[in-house]
Design a protein around this motif. Sequence first.
Motif, mmCIF file in Angstrom:
data_model
loop_
_atom_site.group_PDB
_atom_site.id
_atom_site.type_symbol
_atom_site.label_atom_id
_atom_site.label_comp_id
_atom_site.label_asym_id
_atom_site.label_seq_id
_atom_site.Cartn_x
_atom_site.Cartn_y
_atom_site.Cartn_z
ATOM 1 N N GLY A 96 0.871 -1.090 0.027
ATOM 2 C CA GLY A 96 0.144 0.017 -0.054
ATOM 3 C C GLY A 96 0.742 1.277 0.045
ATOM 4 O O GLY A 96 0.484 2.233 0.588
ATOM 5 N N SER A 97 1.861 1.329 -0.655
ATOM 6 C CA SER A 97 2.838 2.218 -0.775
ATOM 7 C C SER A 97 2.627 3.323 -2.027
ATOM 8 O O SER A 97 3.660 3.855 -2.359
ATOM 9 C CB SER A 97 4.389 1.780 -0.654
ATOM 10 N N ASP A 98 1.512 3.337 -2.600
ATOM 11 C CA ASP A 98 1.144 4.393 -3.596
ATOM 12 C C ASP A 98 0.975 5.688 -2.956
ATOM 13 O O ASP A 98 0.793 6.609 -4.052
ATOM 14 C CB ASP A 98 0.072 3.762 -4.299
ATOM 15 N N SER A 99 0.504 5.793 -1.785
ATOM 16 C CA SER A 99 0.392 7.230 -1.059
ATOM 17 C C SER A 99 0.607 7.179 0.341
ATOM 18 O O SER A 99 0.841 6.154 0.946
ATOM 19 C CB SER A 99 -1.110 7.701 -1.479
ATOM 20 N N GLY A 100 0.258 8.215 1.047
ATOM 21 C CA GLY A 100 0.008 8.416 2.517
ATOM 22 C C GLY A 100 1.206 7.887 3.298
ATOM 23 O O GLY A 100 2.543 7.908 2.825
ATOM 24 N N ILE A 101 0.950 6.992 4.229
ATOM 25 C CA ILE A 101 1.955 6.423 5.298
ATOM 26 C C ILE A 101 2.758 5.394 4.518
ATOM 27 O O ILE A 101 4.209 5.343 4.537
ATOM 28 C CB ILE A 101 1.181 5.757 6.440
ATOM 29 N N GLY A 102 2.211 4.591 3.497
ATOM 30 C CA GLY A 102 3.190 3.608 2.773
ATOM 31 C C GLY A 102 4.115 4.244 1.850
ATOM 32 O O GLY A 102 5.184 4.043 1.829
ATOM 33 N N ARG A 103 3.751 5.476 1.177
ATOM 34 C CA ARG A 103 4.578 6.149 0.313
ATOM 35 C C ARG A 103 5.814 6.856 1.268
ATOM 36 O O ARG A 103 7.091 6.549 0.913
ATOM 37 C CB ARG A 103 3.943 7.113 -0.529
ATOM 38 N N ALA A 104 5.410 7.655 2.356
ATOM 39 C CA ALA A 104 6.239 8.065 3.236
ATOM 40 C C ALA A 104 7.462 6.864 3.837
ATOM 41 O O ALA A 104 8.723 7.334 4.029
ATOM 42 C CB ALA A 104 5.775 8.961 4.363
ATOM 43 N N THR A 105 6.897 5.847 3.955
ATOM 44 C CA THR A 105 7.701 4.847 4.485
ATOM 45 C C THR A 105 8.615 4.263 3.554
ATOM 46 O O THR A 105 9.931 4.017 3.949
ATOM 47 C CB THR A 105 6.655 3.866 4.995
ATOM 48 N N ALA A 106 8.271 4.005 2.384
ATOM 49 C CA ALA A 106 9.305 3.621 1.234
ATOM 50 C C ALA A 106 10.202 4.542 0.978
ATOM 51 O O ALA A 106 11.354 4.252 0.746
ATOM 52 C CB ALA A 106 8.204 3.415 0.023
ATOM 53 N N VAL A 107 10.146 5.866 1.092
ATOM 54 C CA VAL A 107 10.904 6.911 0.640
ATOM 55 C C VAL A 107 11.790 6.944 2.184
ATOM 56 O O VAL A 107 13.335 7.076 1.820
ATOM 57 C CB VAL A 107 10.317 8.221 0.784
ATOM 58 N N ALA A 108 11.317 6.875 3.436
ATOM 59 C CA ALA A 108 12.391 6.784 4.454
ATOM 60 C C ALA A 108 13.265 5.438 4.213
ATOM 61 O O ALA A 108 14.439 5.752 4.878
ATOM 62 C CB ALA A 108 11.203 6.631 5.917
ATOM 63 N N LEU A 109 12.778 4.648 3.796
ATOM 64 C CA LEU A 109 13.657 3.098 3.798
ATOM 65 C C LEU A 109 14.615 3.453 2.821
ATOM 66 O O LEU A 109 15.671 3.074 2.957
ATOM 67 C CB LEU A 109 12.851 2.277 3.703
ATOM 68 N N ALA A 110 14.214 3.860 1.687
ATOM 69 C CA ALA A 110 15.344 4.308 0.704
ATOM 70 C C ALA A 110 16.351 5.260 1.221
ATOM 71 O O ALA A 110 17.414 5.277 0.867
ATOM 72 C CB ALA A 110 14.259 4.691 -0.722
#
Length: 269
Positions: A16-30
């Motif tokens: 569920g990383s297309d927006s919101g918390i999921g996107r922010a998390t993907a970016v933080a991990l990157a």
Amino acid sequence: MEDTTSFLPATAIVTGSDSGIGRATAVALAKSGLDVGVTWHSDQQGAEETADEVRGLGARAVVRRLDTTDVRGAAATIDELADELGGVDVFVNNAGTGDGVKFLDLDVDTWMRTLDTNLNGAFVCLQAAARRMVQQGRGGRIIAVTSVHEFQPRVGAAAYDASKHGLGGLIKTMALELAEYGITANNVAPGEIATPMTGQTDQDPTKTDRPGVPLGRPGDAREVAAVIAFLASPASSYVTGASWAVDGGMLQMGPQAGSHITGHDWRKG
């Protein structure tokens, strides 16, 4: 017994990383140097935008559609992502939905759709990721995004509350059973966060007044992602079976207060 202190992550999957918390998390991990598997259910463009952000940080991104209501097929998507990434060291179960239907009006199909999305499909994905981590033999980090409703109910959220209570309990059991493999399992329980799920896309949460939340505002998705990134890191080596509320103090008031208290008089005692 595997050592959780020697964990050095290189790959992550965030559902569920297309927006919101999921996107922010993907970016933080990157930003932490991890390659990231990105999943979407209905917003492919959003997922591609997340992947572009990840790649812009110098990390790899792989994108797949994931339907967690496909309880029989969801595991295959996790395996595909892990294969392409070269493994999965961190798994963040973020995909979820709500229905807003009160208990007496709740039909079985809506109940099942919410439970399949938030709990049954989550189980399948979590199990696939955990099995891969065990096979890899180098430990792992599992984080589920639950909700303050893992702990406290809300009117109009019977199925959602049940699913988040269940997911919270599942992760705690996983923490017991996976510890011997050097895999930790924790929950992050957001309160009201300014995301598409709460109808606050691209709004500045610091400009929104929430009298019923002690910190007086909704949260930013990046504030949740920061906690997830810690739990995904080597620094969290002695944290497992925990549920971290990221809610501006909402649980101290009750989730209903966040939306139903309209003034600040309560602060006076």
